[in-house]
Design a protein around this motif. Sequence first.
Motif, short mmCIF file in Angstrom:
data_model
loop_
_atom_site.label_atom_id
_atom_site.label_comp_id
_atom_site.label_asym_id
_atom_site.label_seq_id
_atom_site.Cartn_x
_atom_site.Cartn_y
_atom_site.Cartn_z
N TYR A 1 7.61 -11.71 26.61
CA TYR A 1 8.02 -11.96 25.23
C TYR A 1 7.35 -10.96 24.29
CZ TYR A 1 9.09 -14.48 20.93
OH TYR A 1 9.56 -14.81 19.70
N THR A 2 6.04 -10.71 24.50
CA THR A 2 5.31 -9.77 23.65
C THR A 2 5.89 -8.36 23.77
OG1 THR A 2 3.28 -11.07 23.92
CG2 THR A 2 3.04 -8.80 23.15
N ARG A 3 6.21 -7.95 24.98
CA ARG A 3 6.79 -6.62 25.19
C ARG A 3 8.14 -6.50 24.50
NH1 ARG A 3 9.94 -4.99 29.38
NH2 ARG A 3 9.35 -6.80 30.64
N LYS A 4 8.98 -7.51 24.63
CA LYS A 4 10.29 -7.46 23.99
C LYS A 4 10.17 -7.51 22.47
CE LYS A 4 12.93 -7.06 27.54
NZ LYS A 4 13.73 -5.82 27.72
N TRP A 5 9.16 -8.23 21.98
CA TRP A 5 8.96 -8.29 20.53
C TRP A 5 8.55 -6.91 20.00
CZ3 TRP A 5 5.00 -7.32 17.13
CH2 TRP A 5 5.14 -7.82 15.83
N ASN A 6 7.67 -6.24 20.71
CA ASN A 6 7.27 -4.89 20.29
C ASN A 6 8.43 -3.90 20.34
OD1 ASN A 6 4.49 -5.12 19.57
ND2 ASN A 6 3.96 -5.32 21.73
N GLU A 7 9.27 -4.02 21.36
CA GLU A 7 10.44 -3.14 21.44
C GLU A 7 11.39 -3.40 20.28
OE1 GLU A 7 12.22 -3.84 25.20
OE2 GLU A 7 10.61 -2.89 26.36
N ASP A 8 11.59 -4.65 19.94
CA ASP A 8 12.47 -4.99 18.82
C ASP A 8 11.86 -4.53 17.50
OD1 ASP A 8 14.80 -6.15 17.77
OD2 ASP A 8 13.70 -7.98 17.23
N ARG A 9 10.53 -4.68 17.37
CA ARG A 9 9.86 -4.25 16.13
C ARG A 9 9.98 -2.74 15.94
NH1 ARG A 9 5.30 -1.90 14.83
NH2 ARG A 9 4.65 -1.81 17.02
N LYS A 10 9.80 -1.97 16.99
CA LYS A 10 9.91 -0.52 16.90
C LYS A 10 11.32 -0.08 16.52
CE LYS A 10 6.17 0.51 20.16
NZ LYS A 10 5.82 1.09 21.50
N ALA A 11 12.32 -0.75 17.09
CA ALA A 11 13.71 -0.41 16.77
C ALA A 11 14.01 -0.71 15.31
CB ALA A 11 14.64 -1.20 17.68
N ILE A 12 13.54 -1.84 14.81
CA ILE A 12 13.77 -2.18 13.40
C ILE A 12 13.00 -1.23 12.49
CG2 ILE A 12 13.40 -3.96 11.64
CD1 ILE A 12 13.83 -6.05 13.82
N LEU A 13 11.78 -0.88 12.90
CA LEU A 13 10.95 0.02 12.11
C LEU A 13 11.62 1.39 11.93
CD1 LEU A 13 8.26 0.72 10.71
CD2 LEU A 13 7.37 1.34 12.98
N GLU A 14 12.13 1.94 13.00
CA GLU A 14 12.78 3.25 12.92
C GLU A 14 14.03 3.20 12.06
OE1 GLU A 14 13.48 4.39 16.93
OE2 GLU A 14 11.34 4.68 17.42
N ALA A 15 14.83 2.16 12.28
CA ALA A 15 16.08 2.05 11.50
C ALA A 15 15.78 1.82 10.03
CB ALA A 15 16.92 0.92 12.06
N GLN A 16 14.85 0.97 9.71
CA GLN A 16 14.52 0.66 8.32
C GLN A 16 13.85 1.85 7.63
OE1 GLN A 16 15.52 -2.09 7.02
NE2 GLN A 16 14.62 -1.92 4.99
N TYR A 17 13.01 2.55 8.36
CA TYR A 17 12.33 3.72 7.79
C TYR A 17 13.34 4.81 7.40
CZ TYR A 17 9.24 7.79 7.54
OH TYR A 17 8.57 8.93 7.12
N GLN A 18 14.29 5.05 8.28
CA GLN A 18 15.30 6.07 7.98
C GLN A 18 16.18 5.63 6.83
OE1 GLN A 18 15.37 9.08 9.52
NE2 GLN A 18 16.87 9.60 7.91
N LEU A 19 16.48 4.36 6.76
CA LEU A 19 17.32 3.84 5.68
C LEU A 19 16.63 4.00 4.33
CD1 LEU A 19 19.91 2.31 4.84
CD2 LEU A 19 18.64 0.17 5.20
N LEU A 20 15.33 3.74 4.28
CA LEU A 20 14.58 3.86 3.02
C LEU A 20 14.43 5.32 2.61
CD1 LEU A 20 11.79 1.17 3.61
CD2 LEU A 20 13.81 0.99 2.14
N LEU A 21 14.26 6.18 3.60
CA LEU A 21 14.19 7.61 3.28
C LEU A 21 15.51 8.10 2.70
CD1 LEU A 21 12.21 9.17 6.28
CD2 LEU A 21 11.39 8.76 3.95
N ASP A 22 16.60 7.65 3.27
CA ASP A 22 17.92 8.06 2.77
C ASP A 22 18.18 7.54 1.37
OD1 ASP A 22 18.29 9.29 5.18
OD2 ASP A 22 19.50 7.68 6.06
N SER A 23 17.52 6.43 1.03
CA SER A 23 17.71 5.87 -0.31
C SER A 23 16.87 6.57 -1.37
CB SER A 23 17.37 4.37 -0.30
OG SER A 23 16.00 4.17 -0.03
#
Length: 280
Positions: free
Chosen positions: A24-46
């Motif tokens: 569960y911890t490993r999958k949570w970290n994978e999900d967190r990294k995916a959201i982090l990258e997507a959200q970071y790029q979205l904020l930069l584009d804004s």
Amino acid sequence: QRDFRGGTNITKEQRTYDGQSTFYTRKWNEDRKAILEAQYQLLLDSGMNETEASQNASATAASEATGGTYCILNTPASSFFWFTVQTMVGYGNMAPITRRGRRLVFLLGFFSILLFGGILAMAGYIVAFLFDDWVSRRGMYFLSKPWVACCIWAAAYYGWMCVIASQYVYWKDARLGENVSFETAYWWAYISTTTVGLGDFFLDSEGLIGRDVFIFPLIFLVGFTLLSAFLSKFWDACSIVIQRRRKGFVDMLLSQKVSWKETCISQRGENSLTEEASSS
């Protein structure tokens, strides 16, 4: 209860509580990294600068990340939990924490306990009756005597616990890779079939799969029935002893009453003779 996807193909180490927590911890970290990258790029584009975008993306990823999408409900464990409720075993390793869950156990659990108790008592009586009829048909009447039958059912019950203990040893090794001594397993079988359920040993919910919900309740029910038959015959044997003592006590009282009555009659006769002698 929840279990991670993979069915019966997962390893023993993965099926344990620690293994599932690691997954569960490993999958949570994978999900967190995916959201982090997507959200970071979205904020930069804004038009947000890198520092603010990194901070905001990290906060969003930490709050929205989950490993639960990789998990499924562990229905077998939930089913076995309800079995422990209605049989009053209640190991204590699983318990409802919500109001709705507690209300469900409070209402339906109570009626389930009453229904199970009635059925179990009747099952034990029927099994004992069938055994008595079977031995009587073959001329072995002494086996149907309460104390003899009581010993037979006790031996059958304690012998059946060896079957339950063996299954527990196999289950612990096959599901979780744990080595359990037969003595410990026999103790678990005893506290389970007597519905004591101390909670020192139990079936780990993370290791339960579909067929376990049929195997363990089935062998438990056989153990419950044998114990019920033993208790039925034990009560019959005790009733005979009680009736004999009660009869002896009643006979003693009746004999004392007769003796007292004869004494009174004799005393009256002597008084009558005395009165006649005095008048003459």
